[in-house]
Design a protein around this motif. Structure first.
Motif, PDB file in Angstrom:
ATOM      1  N   GLU A  42       0.840  -1.193   0.000  1.00  0.00           N
ATOM      2  CA  GLU A  42       0.000   0.000   0.000  1.00  0.00           C
ATOM      3  C   GLU A  42       0.877   1.245   0.000  1.00  0.00           C
ATOM      4  OE1 GLU A  42      -3.079   1.482   3.266  1.00  0.00           O
ATOM      5  OE2 GLU A  42      -3.584  -0.478   2.438  1.00  0.00           O
ATOM      6  N   LEU A  43       0.706   2.080  -1.019  1.00  0.00           N
ATOM      7  CA  LEU A  43       1.478   3.324  -1.131  1.00  0.00           C
ATOM      8  C   LEU A  43       1.122   4.259   0.029  1.00  0.00           C
ATOM      9  CD1 LEU A  43       3.418   4.909  -3.084  1.00  0.00           C
ATOM     10  CD2 LEU A  43       1.342   5.937  -4.033  1.00  0.00           C
ATOM     11  N   LEU A  44       2.126   4.813   0.681  1.00  0.00           N
ATOM     12  CA  LEU A  44       1.866   5.787   1.752  1.00  0.00           C
ATOM     13  C   LEU A  44       1.279   7.044   1.127  1.00  0.00           C
ATOM     14  CD1 LEU A  44       5.049   5.391   3.981  1.00  0.00           C
ATOM     15  CD2 LEU A  44       2.903   4.113   4.018  1.00  0.00           C
ATOM     16  N   ASP A  45       0.196   7.564   1.740  1.00  0.00           N
ATOM     17  CA  ASP A  45      -0.510   8.685   1.124  1.00  0.00           C
ATOM     18  C   ASP A  45      -0.170  10.007   1.806  1.00  0.00           C
ATOM     19  OD1 ASP A  45      -1.849   8.615   3.513  1.00  0.00           O
ATOM     20  OD2 ASP A  45      -3.728   7.859   2.674  1.00  0.00           O
ATOM     21  N   HIS A  46      -0.774  11.043   1.277  1.00  0.00           N
ATOM     22  CA  HIS A  46      -0.552  12.410   1.750  1.00  0.00           C
ATOM     23  C   HIS A  46      -0.790  12.536   3.251  1.00  0.00           C
ATOM     24  CE1 HIS A  46      -1.246  16.851   1.786  1.00  0.00           C
ATOM     25  NE2 HIS A  46      -0.289  16.797   0.891  1.00  0.00           N
ATOM     26  N   ALA A  47      -1.857  11.909   3.739  1.00  0.00           N
ATOM     27  CA  ALA A  47      -2.217  12.011   5.160  1.00  0.00           C
ATOM     28  C   ALA A  47      -1.142  11.397   6.047  1.00  0.00           C
ATOM     29  CB  ALA A  47      -3.559  11.328   5.406  1.00  0.00           C
ATOM     30  N   PHE A  48      -0.478  10.358   5.556  1.00  0.00           N
ATOM     31  CA  PHE A  48       0.586   9.722   6.339  1.00  0.00           C
ATOM     32  C   PHE A  48       1.683  10.735   6.655  1.00  0.00           C
ATOM     33  CE2 PHE A  48       4.685   7.684   6.769  1.00  0.00           C
ATOM     34  CZ  PHE A  48       4.441   6.609   7.612  1.00  0.00           C
ATOM     35  N   TYR A  49       2.068  11.502   5.642  1.00  0.00           N
ATOM     36  CA  TYR A  49       3.187  12.432   5.801  1.00  0.00           C
ATOM     37  C   TYR A  49       2.790  13.728   6.510  1.00  0.00           C
ATOM     38  CZ  TYR A  49       5.261   9.392   2.259  1.00  0.00           C
ATOM     39  OH  TYR A  49       5.738   8.314   1.576  1.00  0.00           O
ATOM     40  N   GLN A  50       1.523  14.095   6.418  1.00  0.00           N
ATOM     41  CA  GLN A  50       1.095  15.385   6.967  1.00  0.00           C
ATOM     42  C   GLN A  50       0.846  15.309   8.475  1.00  0.00           C
ATOM     43  OE1 GLN A  50      -1.871  17.342   4.654  1.00  0.00           O
ATOM     44  NE2 GLN A  50      -1.882  19.161   5.921  1.00  0.00           N
TER      45      GLN A  50
END
Length: 198
Positions: A3-11
DNA sequence: CTGCCGATATACT
DNA sequence: GTATATCGGCAGC
């Protein structure tokens, strides 16, 4: 599972993201590796951060949107790469310090100029080693890890971060030394400095 | 294994 | 001029 890490993961706060990045997989072309050591850096709150004194051409990516790669050049010869965290406009990042090789080992050995007999633990056991093996340089500064515009991506393959990661002081800094913002996978042979736990 | 040291470009005082 | 989010070689255990 991949599963690709998404924007919310990094924010999120860089310290939170740092711990969550342990055991995630970084993929670039044929090469992949499991992240086993990270350091968090902040902004105006962190005297060790490149962003401590505000925006400059070098650190601009740290102030931008999360999920980008911040690549910097240091000691006249080495690149190191970070994952940008927090909301757009707020500077923070996680330095990728070490990883366990998974695929593309032959090409990584070539780039690192290590013989086929050299122990694998020397391949990615440091932030500049990781960049050299993956051929990450200034051209990757600002790369979007979510859209994969430079073909560098981070995945969750179902291997959770450790319940109790080892924690200690960050390496190679002379300010903000007392922040315990380095985390690593306890016992992993690829960690750059496994004996500095606090 | 450990510790010291030089390399070498860029950022900052 | 000085410092740097490092590394590999070499000396000495």
């Amino acid at each position: 599972m991949r599963e690709l890490l998404d924007h919310a993961f990094y924010q999120r706060d860089s310290q939170t993201v740092a711990v969550d990045l342990l055991n995630k997989v970084v993929v670039y072309g044929a090469m992949s590796a499991r992240i086993v050591e990270v350091e968090a850096y902040g902004g105006s709150d962190d005297p060790a951060s490149h962003a401590f004194r505000g925006l400059t051409p070098r650190n601009a990516v740290m102030f931008g949107p999360p999920g980008r790669l911040y690549v910097y050049f240091t000691y006249g010869m080495h690149f190191c790469c970070n994952v940008v965290c927090d909301e757009d406009g707020r500077a923070s990042a996680v330095l990728l310090r070490a990883a366990a090789p998974l695929t593309g080992i032959a090409i990584m050995r070539q780039r690192r100029r290590l013989s086929s007999e050299a122990p694998l633990r020397h391949l990615l056991s440091g932030p500049a080693k990781l960049c050299q093996a993956f051929a990450i340089d200034q051209t990757h500064n600002g790369a979007d890890l979510v859209s994969g515009d430079h073909k560098i991506e981070l995945f969750d393959d179902g291997f959770a971060p450790p319940d109790r990661p080892a924690r200690g002081k960050r390496v190679g800094i002379s300010r903000g030394e007392d922040f315990l913002w380095r985390w690593w996978v306890r016992g992993d042979s690829n960690v750059s400095r496994p004996n500095d736990e606090k």
